[in-house]
Design a protein around this motif. Structure first.
Motif, short mmCIF file in Angstrom:
data_model
loop_
_atom_site.label_atom_id
_atom_site.label_comp_id
_atom_site.label_asym_id
_atom_site.label_seq_id
_atom_site.Cartn_x
_atom_site.Cartn_y
_atom_site.Cartn_z
N VAL A 126 0.94 -1.00 0.50
CA VAL A 126 0.13 -0.09 0.09
C VAL A 126 0.88 1.41 -0.27
N SER A 127 0.25 2.26 -0.86
CA SER A 127 1.40 3.54 -1.24
C SER A 127 0.06 4.94 -0.96
N ASP A 128 0.70 5.62 -0.75
CA ASP A 128 0.68 7.00 -0.45
C ASP A 128 0.72 7.95 -2.17
N TYR A 129 -0.11 8.99 -3.19
CA TYR A 129 0.02 9.25 -4.37
C TYR A 129 1.22 10.23 -4.35
N ALA A 141 -1.50 6.56 5.95
CA ALA A 141 -0.51 6.16 4.38
C ALA A 141 0.28 7.13 4.27
N GLY A 142 0.84 8.01 4.13
CA GLY A 142 2.09 8.61 4.84
C GLY A 142 1.92 9.33 3.67
N THR A 170 -5.01 8.71 4.64
CA THR A 170 -6.17 7.04 4.36
C THR A 170 -5.46 6.11 5.93
N PRO A 171 -7.05 6.41 6.48
CA PRO A 171 -5.85 4.80 7.08
C PRO A 171 -6.18 3.61 6.18
N ALA A 194 -2.22 12.46 10.42
CA ALA A 194 -2.05 11.68 10.68
C ALA A 194 -3.66 11.73 11.17
N GLN A 195 -3.59 13.44 11.78
CA GLN A 195 -4.94 13.67 12.67
C GLN A 195 -5.97 13.87 11.35
N GLN A 196 -5.71 14.47 10.50
CA GLN A 196 -6.28 14.19 8.84
C GLN A 196 -7.43 13.84 9.04
N GLY A 197 -6.02 12.45 8.55
CA GLY A 197 -6.76 10.50 8.23
C GLY A 197 -7.68 10.59 9.42
#
Length: 440
Positions: A169-172, A231-232, A208-209, A425-428
């Motif tokens: 799993v990755s982030d865009y 996701a980082g 995204t969690p 992380a807070q936003q997610g």
């Protein structure tokens, strides 16, 4: 969630840092580690040990309140792993340019328009995509038998996996340099023609969690059982998020080992001729690029103490007549894309203050040219520049930069990339909780 805390973890080139923040984004605890000098092959073990050492260094009372974690890593630092997440080779780092000789293959695959979004980032000697291609070709030459499945991951993806246990799993943000189309949120059709047997990551929005912290880890480090791992992102975007900037026209310059420019814009800009590309940030765009000049070039000549002492003696109001292009090795990405560009560091005066003045002045000129390029190609006009990274503390450099940029130059309130990952992380968690409540 008023009692919740959020943990951001930053993995840079020379060390790692963790910062916990509260719901007001105020730091509550932090920890940092400097990396030992190890071989590239030993880096994954070092990263893994550092990740858990950072968790251990955060006070237990703080860890017990952490409800979400996000990690940022160095952009285009990649690994390939087996089906259990074990690295199969030494990672290829952000500045690894072994794939330069294979760019002609990508040139034939990617649409020829230099403003094509994927060309602007993938056609680089250090992109994630060319590293994928290099590994694939190296295997073919060595006639290495594939032991499926093999996963292609970014540094932040793999570190997140160590916490949540979900591989691939990755982030865009990280996946942009892999060729991922952040406008249409999919891999482009032409990527199917790249002859790789490796499994590419499933890409989700940053923050995204992905899953909760694995039970054994939560128990050992006294984290809540429902602590989410999100996701980082990349190091430079985390630095932008740390600044809290949200108005178009606001930019963040990261003065670390390299020089990274990010301008918040209502318009997307991509142009491979100048190494310019855009990251998606909600409904806006982070337009910019990364130059190979920066702190690493300075530290090739001066120690940290010398930089601090000599900078105080620079006549910042006067422009240095020295015209350098400070690089540690040939090759530039932005504001020109030229893999053969040679460092320019002559003439070198005997006076170290004059030499440092010339280096700082020249890097400031490169920064100013970068922002001019962005605006000439349609980005939102520059209004304010905030500064992150180690160079943000150099007042002489800030004064020189403001003279060249012609706009207010200040420091981000929070300059650490780990703080930006904590915000992510807070936003997610907030978006996840809101979505969950809406479906009830």
């Amino acid at each position: 969630m008023t009692n919740a805390l959020y943990l951001g973890i930053d993995f840079g080139t020379s060390g790692a840092r963790a910062i916990a923040i509260d719901c007001q984004s105020t730091p509550c605890a932090d920890a940092r580690l400097t990396f030992a000098d190890v071989s590239t092959t030993a880096l994954p073990q070092l990263w893994q040990e550092s990740l858990f050492a950072l968790l251990q260094k955060i006070p237990e009372a703080t860890r017990q309140r952490v409800k979400a974690i996000a990690i940022n890593g160095t952009s285009a630092t990649v690994l390939r792993c087996d089906g259990k997440g074990q690295p199969l080779d030494a990672p290829m780092l952000y500045n690894d340019s072994r794939g330069r000789s294979l760019l002609h293959i990508l040139d034939a695959l990617i649409p020829p328009d230099p403003t094509d979004p994927t060309r602007a980032v993938a056609m680089s000697a250090t992109s994630s995509l060319v590293k994928l291609l290099w590994w694939t070709c190296a295997d073919a030459v060595a006639n290495r038998a594939l032991q499926p499945p093999e996963y292609f991951l970014h540094q932040a993806d793999w570190l997140g996996f160590l916490l949540h246990g979900q591989l691939g799993v990755s982030d865009y943000h990280n996946s942009l340099k892999l060729g991922y189309d952040v406008g249409n949120l999919c891999y482009p059709d032409w990527m199917a023609r790249i002859p790789t047997p490796m499994v590419l990551p499933r890409v989700v929005a940053p923050g995204t969690p992905v899953g909760t912290v694995q039970g054994a880890i939560a128990s050992q480090y006294h984290l809540p059982a429902d602590c989410l791992v999100c996701a980082g992102t990349t190091d430079s975007i985390a630095a932008f998020l740390a600044s809290g900037a949200h108005q178009p026209g606001t930019a963040v310059t990261s003065l670390g080992s390299t020089l990274v420019l990010k301008l918040l814009s209502t318009t997307r800009v991509d142009d491979s001729r100048f190494g310019i590309y855009s990251h998606r940030l909600g409904d806006l765009w982070l337009v910019g690029g990364a130059s190979n000049t920066g702190g690493a070039a300075l530290k090739a000549f001066f120690s940290d103490d010398e930089l601090a002492t000599l900078s105080q003696k620079i006549p910042c109001e006067q422009e240095s007549p020295l015209d350098y292009y400070p690089l540690t090795q040939p090759g530039e990405r932005f504001p020109v894309s030229d893999p053969t560009l040679s460092p320019r560091l002559e003439p070198r005066p005997d006076d170290p203050v004059a030499f440092l003045h010339g280096l700082l002045e020249s890097i400031a000129r490169i920064e100013a040219l970068g922002y001019r390029r962005l605006q000439e190609l349609g980005a939102t006009p520059l209004r304010t520049v905030l500064t992150a990274g180690g160079g943000a503390q150099n007042e002489a450099w800030s004064a020189i930069r403001q003279r060249h940029l012609g706009v207010k130059v200040g420091r981000s309130r929070y300059t650490e990339a780990a703080h930006g990952s904590a915000r992510l992380a807070q936003q997610g968690l907030i978006e996840w909780a809101t979505s969950k409540a809406a479906t009830r």
